[in-house]
Design a protein around this motif. Structure first.
Motif, PDB file in Angstrom:
ATOM      1  N   ASP A 198       0.831  -1.204   0.000  1.00  0.00           N
ATOM      2  CA  ASP A 198       0.000   0.000   0.000  1.00  0.00           C
ATOM      3  C   ASP A 198       0.867   1.257   0.000  1.00  0.00           C
ATOM      4  OD1 ASP A 198      -2.248  -1.553  -0.018  1.00  0.00           O
ATOM      5  OD2 ASP A 198      -2.602  -1.413   2.144  1.00  0.00           O
ATOM      6  N   ARG A 199       1.954   1.218   0.784  1.00  0.00           N
ATOM      7  CA  ARG A 199       2.847   2.382   0.850  1.00  0.00           C
ATOM      8  C   ARG A 199       3.504   2.610  -0.507  1.00  0.00           C
ATOM      9  NH1 ARG A 199       8.374   2.736   1.969  1.00  0.00           N
ATOM     10  NH2 ARG A 199       9.074   4.777   2.749  1.00  0.00           N
ATOM     11  N   ASP A 200       3.948   1.536  -1.144  1.00  0.00           N
ATOM     12  CA  ASP A 200       4.593   1.661  -2.459  1.00  0.00           C
ATOM     13  C   ASP A 200       3.626   2.245  -3.484  1.00  0.00           C
ATOM     14  OD1 ASP A 200       6.902   0.599  -1.433  1.00  0.00           O
ATOM     15  OD2 ASP A 200       6.599  -1.402  -2.258  1.00  0.00           O
ATOM     16  N   ILE A 201       2.386   1.762  -3.476  1.00  0.00           N
ATOM     17  CA  ILE A 201       1.388   2.245  -4.425  1.00  0.00           C
ATOM     18  C   ILE A 201       1.103   3.724  -4.188  1.00  0.00           C
ATOM     19  CG2 ILE A 201      -1.048   2.073  -5.091  1.00  0.00           C
ATOM     20  CD1 ILE A 201      -0.793  -0.962  -4.705  1.00  0.00           C
ATOM     21  N   LYS A 202       1.042   4.129  -2.919  1.00  0.00           N
ATOM     22  CA  LYS A 202       0.826   5.536  -2.586  1.00  0.00           C
ATOM     23  C   LYS A 202       1.969   6.395  -3.134  1.00  0.00           C
ATOM     24  CE  LYS A 202      -0.092   8.625   1.348  1.00  0.00           C
ATOM     25  NZ  LYS A 202       1.052   9.527   1.181  1.00  0.00           N
ATOM     26  N   MET A 203       3.207   5.923  -2.943  1.00  0.00           N
ATOM     27  CA  MET A 203       4.371   6.661  -3.429  1.00  0.00           C
ATOM     28  C   MET A 203       4.372   6.735  -4.961  1.00  0.00           C
ATOM     29  SD  MET A 203       7.243   5.125  -0.816  1.00  0.00           S
ATOM     30  CE  MET A 203       8.627   5.977  -1.582  1.00  0.00           C
ATOM     31  N   CYS A 204       3.978   5.640  -5.592  1.00  0.00           N
ATOM     32  CA  CYS A 204       3.903   5.629  -7.058  1.00  0.00           C
ATOM     33  C   CYS A 204       2.889   6.653  -7.553  1.00  0.00           C
ATOM     34  CB  CYS A 204       3.518   4.229  -7.560  1.00  0.00           C
ATOM     35  SG  CYS A 204       4.839   3.010  -7.445  1.00  0.00           S
ATOM     36  N   GLY A 205       1.736   6.722  -6.877  1.00  0.00           N
ATOM     37  CA  GLY A 205       0.710   7.675  -7.265  1.00  0.00           C
ATOM     38  C   GLY A 205       1.213   9.105  -7.152  1.00  0.00           C
ATOM     39  N   GLU A 206       1.940   9.383  -6.067  1.00  0.00           N
ATOM     40  CA  GLU A 206       2.486  10.722  -5.866  1.00  0.00           C
ATOM     41  C   GLU A 206       3.532  11.069  -6.915  1.00  0.00           C
ATOM     42  OE1 GLU A 206       3.885  10.394  -1.890  1.00  0.00           O
ATOM     43  OE2 GLU A 206       1.907  10.688  -0.971  1.00  0.00           O
ATOM     44  N   ALA A 207       4.185  10.043  -7.467  1.00  0.00           N
ATOM     45  CA  ALA A 207       5.220  10.260  -8.478  1.00  0.00           C
ATOM     46  C   ALA A 207       4.648  10.302  -9.896  1.00  0.00           C
ATOM     47  CB  ALA A 207       6.287   9.168  -8.378  1.00  0.00           C
ATOM     48  N   GLY A 208       3.329  10.124 -10.018  1.00  0.00           N
ATOM     49  CA  GLY A 208       2.699  10.201 -11.333  1.00  0.00           C
ATOM     50  C   GLY A 208       2.651   8.891 -12.086  1.00  0.00           C
ATOM     51  N   VAL A 209       2.880   7.775 -11.397  1.00  0.00           N
ATOM     52  CA  VAL A 209       2.811   6.467 -12.047  1.00  0.00           C
ATOM     53  C   VAL A 209       1.372   6.189 -12.469  1.00  0.00           C
ATOM     54  CG1 VAL A 209       3.038   3.972 -11.656  1.00  0.00           C
ATOM     55  CG2 VAL A 209       4.800   5.538 -10.815  1.00  0.00           C
ATOM     56  N   GLN A 210       1.203   5.680 -13.679  1.00  0.00           N
ATOM     57  CA  GLN A 210      -0.137   5.462 -14.221  1.00  0.00           C
ATOM     58  C   GLN A 210      -0.668   4.047 -14.004  1.00  0.00           C
ATOM     59  OE1 GLN A 210       0.991   6.847 -18.203  1.00  0.00           O
ATOM     60  NE2 GLN A 210      -0.449   8.526 -17.976  1.00  0.00           N
ATOM     61  N   ALA A 211       0.231   3.096 -13.805  1.00  0.00           N
ATOM     62  CA  ALA A 211      -0.216   1.716 -13.618  1.00  0.00           C
ATOM     63  C   ALA A 211       0.787   0.953 -12.763  1.00  0.00           C
ATOM     64  CB  ALA A 211      -0.373   1.016 -14.970  1.00  0.00           C
ATOM     65  N   VAL A 212       0.293   0.071 -11.927  1.00  0.00           N
ATOM     66  CA  VAL A 212       1.138  -0.772 -11.082  1.00  0.00           C
ATOM     67  C   VAL A 212       0.747  -2.224 -11.301  1.00  0.00           C
ATOM     68  CG1 VAL A 212       1.719  -1.412  -8.710  1.00  0.00           C
ATOM     69  CG2 VAL A 212       1.480   1.001  -9.309  1.00  0.00           C
ATOM     70  N   PHE A 213       1.731  -3.069 -11.549  1.00  0.00           N
ATOM     71  CA  PHE A 213       1.499  -4.516 -11.663  1.00  0.00           C
ATOM     72  C   PHE A 213       1.993  -5.155 -10.369  1.00  0.00           C
ATOM     73  CE2 PHE A 213       3.179  -8.747 -13.239  1.00  0.00           C
ATOM     74  CZ  PHE A 213       1.934  -9.343 -13.290  1.00  0.00           C
ATOM     75  N   ALA A 214       1.070  -5.634  -9.569  1.00  0.00           N
ATOM     76  CA  ALA A 214       1.411  -6.217  -8.274  1.00  0.00           C
ATOM     77  C   ALA A 214       0.783  -7.602  -8.160  1.00  0.00           C
ATOM     78  CB  ALA A 214       0.929  -5.317  -7.140  1.00  0.00           C
ATOM     79  N   PRO A 215       1.378  -8.583  -8.813  1.00  0.00           N
ATOM     80  CA  PRO A 215       0.777  -9.922  -8.865  1.00  0.00           C
ATOM     81  C   PRO A 215       0.903 -10.691  -7.553  1.00  0.00           C
ATOM     82  CG  PRO A 215       2.950  -9.977  -9.835  1.00  0.00           C
ATOM     83  CD  PRO A 215       2.676  -8.531  -9.513  1.00  0.00           C
ATOM     84  N   GLU A 216       0.009 -11.637  -7.373  1.00  0.00           N
ATOM     85  CA  GLU A 216       0.158 -12.586  -6.274  1.00  0.00           C
ATOM     86  C   GLU A 216       1.282 -13.549  -6.636  1.00  0.00           C
ATOM     87  OE1 GLU A 216      -1.477 -12.520  -3.446  1.00  0.00           O
ATOM     88  OE2 GLU A 216      -2.718 -10.804  -4.067  1.00  0.00           O
TER      89      GLU A 216
END
Length: 206
Positions: A1-19
């Motif tokens: 969750d923290r990584d995704i939040k940081m990515c959003g703040e950096a302008g990342v448009q998509a995150v691939f976070a597979p199981e």
């Protein structure tokens, strides 16, 4: 969750976070190993580690099919291994190297830094200081690896909390130890501060 939040703040448009099951499906028995490079430096103390790195990177490349992939120079051995496997396997992805990002006290930025207490964090400064000493010695004309390594160890050994795993001068392409620097060379260290293992490096070149 923290990584995704940081990515959003950096302008990342998509995150691939597979199981894990998506990356390693049931019955998975195939592994990728880059021989030679994987057994030197960090690989000597962490057998099998880089087999895991190489395997998961190839899996991710095959799943995502990226045009570019970014890797930092702090994990220099990992970077060299990934560049080698991309070339050997003919993968159509461009590997982009990123310089090590350092915190205000010089320590290479790493999630592991968060596990250090105040005293350990202060002690860990010996690591970038030793890298700085390698650069200074090289710039002053020292070319004997043993002399540079000796100076680096003196700095680290002043810290009672620091336990050296290795201090090496190596060929930046093969990661093999070199006795005399005649071209670019990698100064690399792995040090344990308490229970935390930290690494750092610099390429020495004119």
């Amino acid at each position: 969750d923290r990584d995704i939040k940081m990515c959003g703040e950096a302008g990342v448009q998509a995150v691939f976070a597979p199981e894990a099951s998506e990356v390693y499906p049931a019955g998975f028995t195939t592994y990728v190993e880059v021989e030679g490079l994987s057994t030197r430096l960090c690989g000597a103390a962490r057998p099998g580690h880089f087999r895991g790195v190489a395997t998961v990177v190839v899996r991710l490349f095959n799943i995502v099919s990226p045009h570019k992939a970014v890797f930092g120079k702090k994990d220099f051995q990992q970077l060299v291994i990934i560049k080698r496997l991309v070339e050997d396997l003919g993968l159509e992805v461009k590997i982009i190297e990123v310089e090590t990002v350092r915190e205000a006290d010089g320590l290479a930025m790493s999630s592991r830094n968060g596990y250090l207490n105040v005293h350990e964090r202060s002690s860990a400064r010996c690591i970038p200081l030793s890298i700085g000493e390698a650069k200074r010695a090289f710039s002053s004309g020292v070319r004997a690896s043993s002399a540079i390594i000796g100076d680096m160890k003196k700095i680290i050994e002043k810290e009672p909390l620091a336990v050296i795993e290795y201090v090496r001068i190596a060929d930046p392409a093969t990661l093999e130890d070199i006795d005399t620097i005649t071209a670019a060379a990698l100064a690399a260290v792995a040090v344990r501060i308490g229970k935390v293992r930290l690494i750092d490096n610099a390429v020495l070149s004119v």
